[in-house]
Design a protein around this motif. Structure first.
Motif, PDB file in Angstrom:
ATOM      1  N   MET A 133       0.824  -1.202   0.000  1.00  0.00           N
ATOM      2  CA  MET A 133       0.000   0.000   0.000  1.00  0.00           C
ATOM      3  C   MET A 133       0.861   1.255   0.000  1.00  0.00           C
ATOM      4  SD  MET A 133      -2.984   1.386  -0.057  1.00  0.00           S
ATOM      5  CE  MET A 133      -4.147   0.081   0.369  1.00  0.00           C
ATOM      6  N   ALA A 134       1.980   1.226   0.726  1.00  0.00           N
ATOM      7  CA  ALA A 134       2.885   2.376   0.756  1.00  0.00           C
ATOM      8  C   ALA A 134       3.410   2.681  -0.637  1.00  0.00           C
ATOM      9  CB  ALA A 134       4.037   2.114   1.726  1.00  0.00           C
ATOM     10  N   GLY A 135       3.767   1.649  -1.378  1.00  0.00           N
ATOM     11  CA  GLY A 135       4.237   1.859  -2.746  1.00  0.00           C
ATOM     12  C   GLY A 135       3.164   2.458  -3.628  1.00  0.00           C
ATOM     13  N   LEU A 136       1.948   1.986  -3.479  1.00  0.00           N
ATOM     14  CA  LEU A 136       0.844   2.478  -4.305  1.00  0.00           C
ATOM     15  C   LEU A 136       0.525   3.938  -3.992  1.00  0.00           C
ATOM     16  CD1 LEU A 136      -1.570  -0.608  -4.241  1.00  0.00           C
ATOM     17  CD2 LEU A 136      -0.243   0.236  -6.187  1.00  0.00           C
ATOM     18  N   VAL A 137       0.442   4.275  -2.710  1.00  0.00           N
ATOM     19  CA  VAL A 137       0.090   5.654  -2.374  1.00  0.00           C
ATOM     20  C   VAL A 137       1.220   6.617  -2.733  1.00  0.00           C
ATOM     21  CG1 VAL A 137      -1.540   4.992  -0.571  1.00  0.00           C
ATOM     22  CG2 VAL A 137       0.847   5.428   0.035  1.00  0.00           C
ATOM     23  N   THR A 138       2.462   6.159  -2.654  1.00  0.00           N
ATOM     24  CA  THR A 138       3.583   7.007  -3.060  1.00  0.00           C
ATOM     25  C   THR A 138       3.488   7.347  -4.542  1.00  0.00           C
ATOM     26  OG1 THR A 138       5.028   6.033  -1.379  1.00  0.00           O
ATOM     27  CG2 THR A 138       6.103   7.191  -3.195  1.00  0.00           C
ATOM     28  N   ALA A 139       3.199   6.338  -5.360  1.00  0.00           N
ATOM     29  CA  ALA A 139       3.050   6.563  -6.796  1.00  0.00           C
ATOM     30  C   ALA A 139       1.867   7.481  -7.089  1.00  0.00           C
ATOM     31  CB  ALA A 139       2.876   5.232  -7.518  1.00  0.00           C
ATOM     32  N   PHE A 140       0.780   7.294  -6.353  1.00  0.00           N
ATOM     33  CA  PHE A 140      -0.413   8.113  -6.563  1.00  0.00           C
ATOM     34  C   PHE A 140      -0.140   9.572  -6.214  1.00  0.00           C
ATOM     35  CE2 PHE A 140      -4.412   9.979  -4.971  1.00  0.00           C
ATOM     36  CZ  PHE A 140      -5.208   9.821  -6.097  1.00  0.00           C
ATOM     37  N   VAL A 141       0.501   9.799  -5.054  1.00  0.00           N
ATOM     38  CA  VAL A 141       0.810  11.166  -4.634  1.00  0.00           C
ATOM     39  C   VAL A 141       1.786  11.822  -5.606  1.00  0.00           C
ATOM     40  CG1 VAL A 141       1.917  12.559  -2.835  1.00  0.00           C
ATOM     41  CG2 VAL A 141       0.301  10.760  -2.211  1.00  0.00           C
ATOM     42  N   PHE A 142       2.753  11.055  -6.075  1.00  0.00           N
ATOM     43  CA  PHE A 142       3.702  11.597  -7.051  1.00  0.00           C
ATOM     44  C   PHE A 142       2.961  12.098  -8.286  1.00  0.00           C
ATOM     45  CE2 PHE A 142       6.403  11.133 -10.776  1.00  0.00           C
ATOM     46  CZ  PHE A 142       7.543  11.818 -10.381  1.00  0.00           C
TER      47      PHE A 142
END
Length: 229
Positions: A42-51
């Protein structure tokens, strides 16, 4: 929200660079206990989304831009310690590869968005957590409020840094009115996106929502008419 090089003087940039380094060091230490087989992906997904959403920005002042922040979103989904690291990674990549935010201003940007924004958003959401299990609408409302306040708090941190060592030439009153006023509007948009994203995750996998850990929903968090698994 991104500061560029030269918007604050060198001593101010150095001080907040130290603040950012200390804050991230504490987050990295505390994040170890939060990372597991659920949180890490989930951390990877939200990081990509925020980017992605932060790449859409607009100028506010010479050397400063406005955009969605994502602090409350990451804090609600993966917790404030992991979430602050996610936002910091986004900011470092943007500064190094896309010249979005200055290198000397990286400490101020991390302080504003990764620390102040993320932890403020989580503090608001956690204070209202008892309401999140009452209904899907309550969870969405809490997410919206947390995101709105997170955005305004980060903009106030920006103004504080400028008040301490501003070198951009604009008056403090102008910086305050433009930065805070426009980020109230940005916060409304961020609140809507945060609520929609948290609601979508909670409808499918409420166990992946960090804020809901340890709670027992009194009602289903799924959308009306959705089949219960």
């Amino acid at each position: 929200m991104h500061m560029s090089d030269g918007l604050v003087n060198a001593p101010t940039a150095a001080v907040f660079g130290l603040v950012a380094a200390i804050g991230l060091a504490i987050s990295a230490s505390r994040a170890r206990s939060d990372l597991d087989e659920r949180t890490a992906p989930m951390a990877g997904l939200v990081t990509a989304f925020v980017f992605a959403v932060q790449m859409i920005n607009f100028p506010i002042l010479p050397g400063a831009s406005g955009h969605l922040l994502g602090g409350a979103l990451v804090a609600i989904l993966v917790g404030p310690w992991v979430g602050s690291l996610c936002i910091a990674i986004v900011l470092v990549v943007q500064a190094l590869l896309f010249a979005d935010g200055g290198l000397t201003a990286l400490g101020t940007n991390i302080t504003n968005m990764a620390l102040v924004g993320t932890f403020t958003g989580f503090a608001v959401a956690y204070a209202l957590r008892r309401f999140t299990t009452r209904s899907r609408g309550a969870l969405l409302t809490v997410s919206f409020v947390a995101a709105l306040i997170n955005t305004v708090a980060a903009s106030l941190a920006f103004v504080f840094e400028y008040a301490v060592g501003g070198a951009g030439g604009a008056g403090l009153g102008t910086v305050f009115s433009l930065m805070v006023g426009l980020h109230v509007l940005v916060g409304i948009g961020e609140g809507i996106i945060t609520a929609a994203t948290v609601g979508a995750v909670a409808a499918v996998r409420p166990d992946l929502v960090y804020l809901l850990r340890g709670t027992r929903p009194a009602v289903t968090l799924r959308t009306p008419g959705e089949a219960t698994r």
